[in-house]
Design an enzyme around this catalytic site. Structure first.
Site, PDB file in Angstrom:
ATOM      1  N   SER A 109       0.782  -1.200  -0.101  1.00 40.13           N
ATOM      2  CA  SER A 109      -0.096  -0.070  -0.065  1.00 40.13           C
ATOM      3  C   SER A 109       0.818   1.318   0.151  1.00 40.13           C
ATOM      4  CB  SER A 109      -0.904  -0.042   1.298  1.00 40.13           C
ATOM      5  OG  SER A 109      -1.603   1.026   1.396  1.00 40.13           O
ATOM      6  N   TYR A 133      -2.152   5.702  -4.500  1.00 35.77           N
ATOM      7  CA  TYR A 133      -3.133   6.550  -4.450  1.00 35.77           C
ATOM      8  C   TYR A 133      -2.452   7.953  -5.152  1.00 35.77           C
ATOM      9  CZ  TYR A 133      -5.889   3.952  -1.068  1.00 35.77           C
ATOM     10  OH  TYR A 133      -7.113   3.046  -0.749  1.00 35.77           O
ATOM     11  N   THR A 159      -5.494   2.498  -7.377  1.00 34.18           N
ATOM     12  CA  THR A 159      -6.957   2.083  -6.716  1.00 34.18           C
ATOM     13  C   THR A 159      -7.894   3.155  -7.235  1.00 34.18           C
ATOM     14  OG1 THR A 159      -5.602   1.160  -4.724  1.00 34.18           O
ATOM     15  CG2 THR A 159      -8.196   2.077  -4.569  1.00 34.18           C
ATOM     16  N   LYS A 237      -7.521  -1.016  -9.850  1.00 35.16           N
ATOM     17  CA  LYS A 237      -8.048  -1.691  -8.764  1.00 35.16           C
ATOM     18  C   LYS A 237      -9.300  -1.021  -8.105  1.00 35.16           C
ATOM     19  CE  LYS A 237      -6.850  -3.397  -4.032  1.00 35.16           C
ATOM     20  NZ  LYS A 237      -7.896  -2.842  -3.228  1.00 35.16           N
ATOM     21  N   HIS A 261     -13.135  -3.149  -2.340  1.00 35.95           N
ATOM     22  CA  HIS A 261     -12.270  -2.730  -1.094  1.00 35.95           C
ATOM     23  C   HIS A 261     -12.642  -3.095  -0.078  1.00 35.95           C
ATOM     24  CE1 HIS A 261      -9.476   1.169  -0.921  1.00 35.95           C
ATOM     25  NE2 HIS A 261      -9.619   0.613   0.053  1.00 35.95           N
TER      26      HIS A 261
HETATM   27  C1  LIG Z   1      -7.561  -2.709   6.710  1.00 37.16           C
HETATM   28  C2  LIG Z   1      -7.537  -2.697   5.331  1.00 37.16           C
HETATM   29  C3  LIG Z   1      -6.614  -1.995   4.843  1.00 37.16           C
HETATM   30  C4  LIG Z   1      -6.696  -1.490   3.479  1.00 37.16           C
HETATM   31  N1  LIG Z   1      -5.844  -0.694   2.816  1.00 37.16           N
HETATM   32  C5  LIG Z   1      -6.059  -0.561   1.522  1.00 37.16           C
HETATM   33  C6  LIG Z   1      -4.904   0.201   0.747  1.00 37.16           C
HETATM   34  O1  LIG Z   1      -4.063   0.780   1.395  1.00 37.16           O
HETATM   35  N2  LIG Z   1      -5.125   0.295  -0.676  1.00 37.16           N
HETATM   36  C7  LIG Z   1      -6.178  -0.373  -1.424  1.00 37.16           C
HETATM   37  O2  LIG Z   1      -6.146  -0.193  -2.498  1.00 37.16           O
HETATM   38  N3  LIG Z   1      -6.888  -1.162  -0.705  1.00 37.16           N
HETATM   39  C8  LIG Z   1      -6.754  -1.343   0.671  1.00 37.16           C
HETATM   40  N4  LIG Z   1      -7.591  -2.299   1.305  1.00 37.16           N
HETATM   41  C9  LIG Z   1      -8.538  -3.048   0.392  1.00 37.16           C
HETATM   42  C10 LIG Z   1      -7.777  -4.516   0.006  1.00 37.16           C
HETATM   43  O3  LIG Z   1      -6.643  -4.419  -0.751  1.00 37.16           O
HETATM   44  C11 LIG Z   1      -8.986  -5.379  -0.544  1.00 37.16           C
HETATM   45  O4  LIG Z   1      -9.249  -4.720  -1.850  1.00 37.16           O
HETATM   46  C12 LIG Z   1     -10.121  -5.759   0.462  1.00 37.16           C
HETATM   47  O5  LIG Z   1      -9.575  -6.012   1.625  1.00 37.16           O
HETATM   48  C13 LIG Z   1     -10.866  -6.863  -0.160  1.00 37.16           C
HETATM   49  O6  LIG Z   1     -10.262  -7.952  -0.245  1.00 37.16           O
HETATM   50  P1  LIG Z   1     -10.251  -9.297   0.895  1.00 37.16           P
HETATM   51  O7  LIG Z   1     -11.752  -9.396   1.268  1.00 37.16           O
HETATM   52  O8  LIG Z   1      -9.762 -10.460   0.187  1.00 37.16           O
HETATM   53  O9  LIG Z   1      -9.737  -8.871   2.050  1.00 37.16           O
HETATM   54  C14 LIG Z   1      -7.739  -2.372   2.659  1.00 37.16           C
HETATM   55  C15 LIG Z   1      -8.544  -3.502   3.232  1.00 37.16           C
HETATM   56  C16 LIG Z   1      -8.267  -3.536   4.518  1.00 37.16           C
HETATM   57  C17 LIG Z   1      -9.118  -4.478   5.173  1.00 37.16           C
HETATM   58  C1  LIG Z   2      -4.646   7.487   5.563  1.00 39.10           C
HETATM   59  C2  LIG Z   2      -4.946   7.407   4.208  1.00 39.10           C
HETATM   60  C3  LIG Z   2      -5.956   6.283   3.793  1.00 39.10           C
HETATM   61  C4  LIG Z   2      -5.589   5.070   4.280  1.00 39.10           C
HETATM   62  C5  LIG Z   2      -5.754   4.061   3.258  1.00 39.10           C
HETATM   63  C6  LIG Z   2      -5.912   2.679   3.548  1.00 39.10           C
HETATM   64  C7  LIG Z   2      -7.205   1.900   2.820  1.00 39.10           C
HETATM   65  O1  LIG Z   2      -7.346   1.936   1.700  1.00 39.10           O
HETATM   66  C8  LIG Z   2      -8.395   1.711   3.662  1.00 39.10           C
HETATM   67  O2  LIG Z   2      -9.275   0.795   3.113  1.00 39.10           O
HETATM   68  O3  LIG Z   2      -8.411   1.646   5.053  1.00 39.10           O
END
Ligand SMILES: Cc1cc2nc3c(=O)[nH]c(=O)nc-3n(C[C@H](O)[C@H](O)[C@H](O)COP(=O)(O)O)c2cc1C
Ligand SMILES: CCCCCCC(=O)C(=O)O
Length: 296
Positions: A109, A133, A159, A237, A261
């Site tokens: 990320s 991002y 994303t 994504k 997401h």
């Molecule tokens: C705690 C957490 C943080 C995440 N951070 C990001 C991120 O920084 N960037 C992003 O594109 N997606 C982020 N996501 C989304 C994941 O990449 C993914 O799309 C989502 O968890 C769905 O997949 P899963 O059900 O297999 O977990 C985050 C998801 C979670 C749960």
């Molecule tokens: C602090 C900036 C955004 C956090 C990004 C993480 C993310 O994508 C999420 O789902 O949480």
């Protein structure tokens, strides 16, 4: 006393529930608003059934395939999740190394708590993708892209579903901020992109950070801009409709990452597994938390 081994994702979830501080746990497990899609993501997945075929020679088996032209040992990988050191001091480095150990790709990320260079240095044998991002500050964004290229990342994952962030009620109640001993390691500590998440104006620091720094004006033209500054293949994504998938391919995406997401952005969208009818290389996520009998 020896602690019991953790077997399967549910064991890890149970362990996390009693080990993690409430603010971190709530951040990791929340979906947007009423969490209808969060529940649906899992339930829809549970309604997908395996259709086994038998009487074939299975004495030699391989899950190996290719991803964007790279060999991988398994047909799945690690999606980007932010701020992993809230869960463990080894954070993203440990996850990247673990992915590498089983030959799975790992996506880092933008909002990581180890820098992209440190992850590259400490997980050199892992196939690494960098999730991007886009900041209002385009020079800052471009410098992340240059650094990901220089550090040997194999693709950029843009994303597209986060021009603003979903309201995660627990983060609002907790007035989420990044714990002071951690930092957003891809940025210099004096930059707003690094220190803004250490404060909150009374709501979720995440929403305040995103509203202040991420670029909500993004359109397909910005995909052209991104492609003009990098030679890395670009994965989009967060696509959830066939129409957007086609526009994404026309804009030059090497692959489409179908995702809601983790139901953290728009509550009320369909579960990701119900959105998988596109004619292009796909990375789906959202819902799978077990291997269907023993492959966890
Ligand atoms: C705690 C957490 C943080 C995440 N951070 C990001 C991120 O920084 N960037 C992003 O594109 N997606 C982020 N996501 C989304 C994941 O990449 C993914 O799309 C989502 O968890 C769905 O997949 P899963 O059900 O297999 O977990 C985050 C998801 C979670 C749960
Ligand atoms: C602090 C900036 C955004 C956090 C990004 C993480 C993310 O994508 C999420 O789902 O949480």
């Amino acid at each position: 006393m020896m602690s019991k081994p953790l077997v399967g994702v549910q064991d890890y979830e149970r362990e996390a529930r009693w080990r993690l501080p409430k603010t971190a746990l709530d951040y990791y497990q929340s979906g947007a608003l009423d969490e209808v899609t969060l529940k649906e993501n899992k339930e829809a997945m549970d309604r997908w059934y395996i259709r086994p075929r038998f009487m074939r020679d299975v004495s030699k088996r391989s899950l190996a395939t290719t991803l964007l032209g790279h060999k991988v040992a398994v047909p799945f990988g690690v999606a980007p999740t932010a701020m992993q050191r809230m869960a463990h001091p080894d954070g993203e480095v440990a996850t990247a190394r673990a992915a590498g150990r089983i030959g799975a790709p790992f996506t880092l990320s933008t909002i990581s708590t180890f820098s992209l260079e440190e992850v590259a240095m400490r997980a050199p044998n892992t196939l690494r993708l960098f999730q991007l991002y886009i900041y209002k500050d385009r020079e800052l964004t471009a410098s992340l892209v240059r650094r990901a290229e220089a550090a040997g990342f194999s693709a950029l994952v843009l994303t597209v579903d986060a021009p603003y962030f979903g309201i995660r009620r627990a983060d609002v109640r907790n007035q989420f901020t990044l714990p002071p001993h951690l930092r957003m390691a891809n940025f210099q500590s004096d930059e707003a992109a690094s220190n803004h998440l250490h404060t909150s104006d009374g709501g979720s620091g995440i929403n305040e950070y995103v509203a202040s720094l991420f670029d909500p004006t993004l359109t397909w033209e910005d995909v052209a801009w991104l492609k003009s500054i990098t030679k890395l293949p670009l994965v989009l994504k967060g696509i959830l409709t066939r129409e957007d998938a086609i526009l994404g391919v026309e804009a030059g995406a090497a692959a489409i990452w179908v995702s809601n997401h983790g139901a953290r952005q728009v509550d009320g969208v369909a579960p990701t597994v119900n959105s998988l009818r596109f004619p292009h290389p796909l990375f789906p996520d959202g819902g799978p938390s077990r291997g269907g009998g023993g492959s966890e």
